[in-house]
Scaffold this active site. Structure first.
Site, mmCIF file in Angstrom:
data_model
loop_
_atom_site.group_PDB
_atom_site.id
_atom_site.type_symbol
_atom_site.label_atom_id
_atom_site.label_comp_id
_atom_site.label_asym_id
_atom_site.label_seq_id
_atom_site.Cartn_x
_atom_site.Cartn_y
_atom_site.Cartn_z
ATOM 1 N N SER A 64 -9.734 -20.746 56.635
ATOM 2 C CA SER A 64 -10.332 -19.984 55.546
ATOM 3 C C SER A 64 -10.104 -18.495 55.784
ATOM 4 O O SER A 64 -8.960 -18.057 55.850
ATOM 5 C CB SER A 64 -11.817 -20.335 55.420
ATOM 6 O OG SER A 64 -12.352 -19.883 54.213
ATOM 7 N N ASP A 74 -9.836 -27.491 46.597
ATOM 8 C CA ASP A 74 -10.553 -26.448 47.327
ATOM 9 C C ASP A 74 -11.148 -25.440 46.352
ATOM 10 O O ASP A 74 -10.437 -24.860 45.531
ATOM 11 C CB ASP A 74 -9.599 -25.744 48.293
ATOM 12 C CG ASP A 74 -10.326 -24.934 49.352
ATOM 13 O OD1 ASP A 74 -11.410 -24.403 49.049
ATOM 14 O OD2 ASP A 74 -9.801 -24.822 50.464
ATOM 15 N N HIS A 117 -12.258 -27.774 50.369
ATOM 16 C CA HIS A 117 -12.274 -26.806 51.463
ATOM 17 C C HIS A 117 -12.708 -27.423 52.790
ATOM 18 O O HIS A 117 -12.192 -27.067 53.842
ATOM 19 C CB HIS A 117 -13.226 -25.653 51.099
ATOM 20 C CG HIS A 117 -13.025 -24.421 51.912
ATOM 21 N ND1 HIS A 117 -11.890 -23.650 51.822
ATOM 22 C CD2 HIS A 117 -13.813 -23.813 52.842
ATOM 23 C CE1 HIS A 117 -11.987 -22.615 52.651
ATOM 24 N NE2 HIS A 117 -13.150 -22.697 53.288
#
Length: 717
Positions: free
Chosen positions: A569, A654, A689
């Site tokens: 991330s 995501d 995610h």
């Protein structure tokens, strides 16, 4: 004998034997095949007198147009097929790693029960099942079990299933919970009658998943998300049995840079609405006995002032950074909440970050951070005395755990380190006695004495001392030949505290050193540590990580031929930046769901969460922010030069880092870099995610990442 246990013990014997000798390596032969080539479709971005041609902008078509974007899906599937083919020689190893890591997990297990409002609540898992059952027992642990929610059964037929936000009504009769079956973090709230087993018709879509009961047992408050941007825009009020389309908006957030949410005081007296950005915040409160009443502003938001509110029996406590960079603790009466009435309880300390407080009837537990480590201070509210818990390790993670009861003198807290499995303790705040309730069991056996953890400090280029936590198995030789995986994040003030991972043993037992670089942008060393790694100081995060890598090489923990980097991330942004800036330092990089197209994402307000991030990265609609972000954004700074071996992972659904960022990054890297090193993109077509939702499926992702590292180290066989 249990075959899984036998397999684990056998592997442990083999690995231990290998560790007694030097690490055995055999060059892995990567298949010779052509990588996918993404089509070039020039897109012009002109802003602030700067013109940029983006050849791969079209890859965001699935996000914009949905299933009609077949060309995007074909490209992602081609990349997946290429990754599968390139990693085909590791299939046996991946399977072995999966079995090995899964074999360490106790399949039939139960969480430590916590007591709330007359019931003990816990979750339990069953052998072979991916999910869990949420259960309770009335008054004592010998009472009959009630299964409140069988998530294993509910998840059947779903490739992804996340259930959370469990919220039992004050009268113990109703359970509200949120469900996401897409992995976009858009939850539908359901309500179950725990007496009849009936799921009520009150299904509330498009929420953050959590909710709060008013004390009337029929009114729910929840957070409604914008379906496109996923911004938390409204706090809603729902009355059981009413049409959800008619739910009342009790608060609308007009500032699209803020996150909002709703919570409840542990005492049950108040319901809170929170609104917070990076730099300022605001709280509203309502008597929980009066759900149809109006929320009162606690203190109107103030520029660059954060505050949070905790209710005791007779007053409010306020944690704030008003004139206190590392935060301080204040208090005020229930009927005078403006900042002019705040009175100091714990003053600001330049060397101690005050992170949070947990309230009890007679005690206050203060979470502090000093020298990068958490301290838990116990304050007696009756006599004013204070003491600290002693943890006794050089580097660790400690935190207040599940403490829903207000009228108790027992603190439940969690503890772990790089060598200590996750542990749950009860601490009697009167007698100061701690009781270990449970420690994570590593099936097949685990001996903490076989592993060594260290806390080091690297000197950054500006002289700052950057902490490094690392762990390795005994027998490690500090001669520069060991493989080392350096992990980093460094954003949002999130601290990467050292914690145990049973899956990580598969790295350590094969001779890897694992290290965490506690770079600026986190909050390990106080609030200033965060502020020195964000906005116009963001590059400190990247240079800190590089300096940590160089320090580990200089100290002969490893060498560039065996040094690997990993981050996800915002940590994936870190990976992209260090790949551009110091490609020669790393043998390989694993970038998980990486945020690598910072300029374009921060310019597009239709992308979920973009506007919430302006105070973290800057708003590129402003020229100075545009130029600074562009100077480090990984996608913008790809050059014709040699890069390390790179594995990139993402998820089609995501909601935080859209799939097209890593896809564009890989496409541009392929077309630009001058080396023949491996570049792989793996897109999970069913996930978002956080990856897979099941408690075993995520291990397949770890097995792929580890196999990539082992292949580069010549450790496949």
């Amino acid at each position: 004998m249990n075959t899984k246990l036998f397999f684990t013990l056998l592997m442990s014997t083999i690995i231990t034997s290998c560790m007694q000798n030097k690490i055995k390596r055999k060059v892995y032969e990567w298949p010779q095949m052509d990588a996918p080539v993404a089509a070039i479709k020039p897109h012009i971005r002109s802003l602030h007198g700067d013109t940029v041609v983006d050849n791969y902008y079209w890859l965001n078509d699935y996000f914009k147009k949905g299933p009609d974007s077949s060309e995007v899906i074909k490209y992602l599937e081609a990349e997946n097929a290429y990754t599968d083919s390139m990693m085909s020689g590791t299939k046996k190893l991946q399977s072995q790693l999966f079995d090995e890591m899964k074999g360490r997990i106790k399949e039939q297990d139960e969480s430590v029960p916590y007591f709330k409002n007359g019931y003990y609540y816990y979750t339990r898992t069953e052998e072979g099942k991916q999910y869990f059952k949420f259960c309770r027992k009335k008054e004592n642990l010998d009472a009959p079990e009630e299964i409140l929610l069988d998530v294993d059964a509910l998840a059947e037929g779903h490739s992804y299933y996340a259930a959370g936000g469990f919220n039992v009504s004050p009268d113990n009769r109703l359970l509200a919970y949120g469900v996401d079956t897409v992995s976009r973090r858009q939850y539908t709230i359901h309500v179950k009658n725990l007496e009849t087993g009936e799921t009520l018709k009150d299904a509330i879509p498009g929420t953050s998943g959590g909710s709060v009961w008013a004390n009337d047992n029929r009114t729910l408050f929840y957070t409604k998300n914008n379906p496109a941007t996923l911004l938390t825009e409204n706090i809603m009020r729902h009355t059981l049995g009413a049409d959800t389309d008619n739910d009342a908006i009790v608060y609308h957030e007009s500032d699209n840079t803020n996150y909002i949410g709703v919570g409840k005081a542990k005492s049950g007296k108040f319901i809170y609405i929170y609104s917070s950005g990076t730099l300022s915040s605001e709280t509203r409160y309502l008597d929980a006995d009066d759900p149809m009443g109006s929320f009162t502003v606690f203190q109107p938001r103030m520029p660059e002032v954060l505050y949070s509110v905790t209710a005791l029996a007779d007053r409010f406590l306020i944690v704030t950074n008003q004139n206190a960079k590392n935060f301080k603790l204040m208090e005020c009466p229930f009927n005078q909440t403006g900042q002019e009435h705040w009175k100091e309880v714990i003053p600001h300390r330049p060397d101690v970050l005050l992170e949070d407080v947990d309230e009890f009837k007679d005690f206050l537990v203060v979470s502090e951070r000093k020298n990068g480590l958490i301290q838990l201070a116990i304050r007696n509210l009756k006599d004013g005395s204070q003491h600290y818990l002693d943890f006794g390790e050089e580097a660790y993670t400690a935190y207040p755990s599940n403490n829903p009861e207000y009228n108790t003198a027992t603190l439940r807290y969690g503890y772990t380190s790089l060598t200590t499995p996750s542990s749950t303790y009860d601490y009697d705040m009167n007698t100061r006695k701690k009781t270990l309730l449970k420690q994570q069991e590593v099936v097949g056996g685990y001996n903490v004495a076989d592993y060594v953890t260290e806390r080091l400090y690297a000197t950054a280029q500006d002289g700052t001392q950057v902490p490094i936590s690392l762990v390795y198995k005994k027998g490690f030789n500090k001669d520069g030949n060991a493989p080392l995986l350096l992990y980093g994040y460094g954003a949002y003030g999130v601290t990467m505290d050292p914690s145990f991972s049973s899956s990580r043993l598969s790295l350590l037992d094969r001779g890897f050193v694992f290290a965490i670089a506690h770079v600026r942008g986190g909050q390990e060393m106080g609030r200033q540590w965060y502020e020195d790694g964000k906005m116009m100081k963001k590059k400190n995060t990247f240079t800190d990580f590089i300096d940590c890598g160089r320090y580990l090489v200089d100290q002969q923990y490893t060498s560039p031929a065996h040094l690997y980097a990993m981050g996800g991330s915002a940590g994936g942004l870190l990976m992209g930046a260090v790949a551009n800036t110091a490609p020669e330092l790393w043998k390989g990089i694993v970038a998980q769901v990486p945020f690598v197209d910072v300029v374009n994402t921060m310019l597009d307000e239709s992308i979920p969460l973009t506007t919430n991030e302006y105070d973290e990265w800057g708003n590129p609609n402003n020229k100075d922010a545009y130029e600074y972000i562009k100077s480090y954004s990984p996608y913008e700074n790809i050059e014709a030069k040699a890069y390390p071996h790179i594995l990139v992972t993402t998820g089609l659904h995501d909601s935080q880092v859209q799939y097209f960022e890593p896809a564009k990054w890989v496409a541009k890297l392929r077309a630009t870099k001058t080396d023949n090193n491996v570049l792989l993109l793996k897109t999970e077509m069913d996930y978002g995610h956080g990856g897979a939702s099941g408690r075993f499926d995520y291990l397949k992702e770890i097995a792929l990442e580890y196999a990539f590292l082992f292949a580069l180290e010549g450790m496949v066989e």
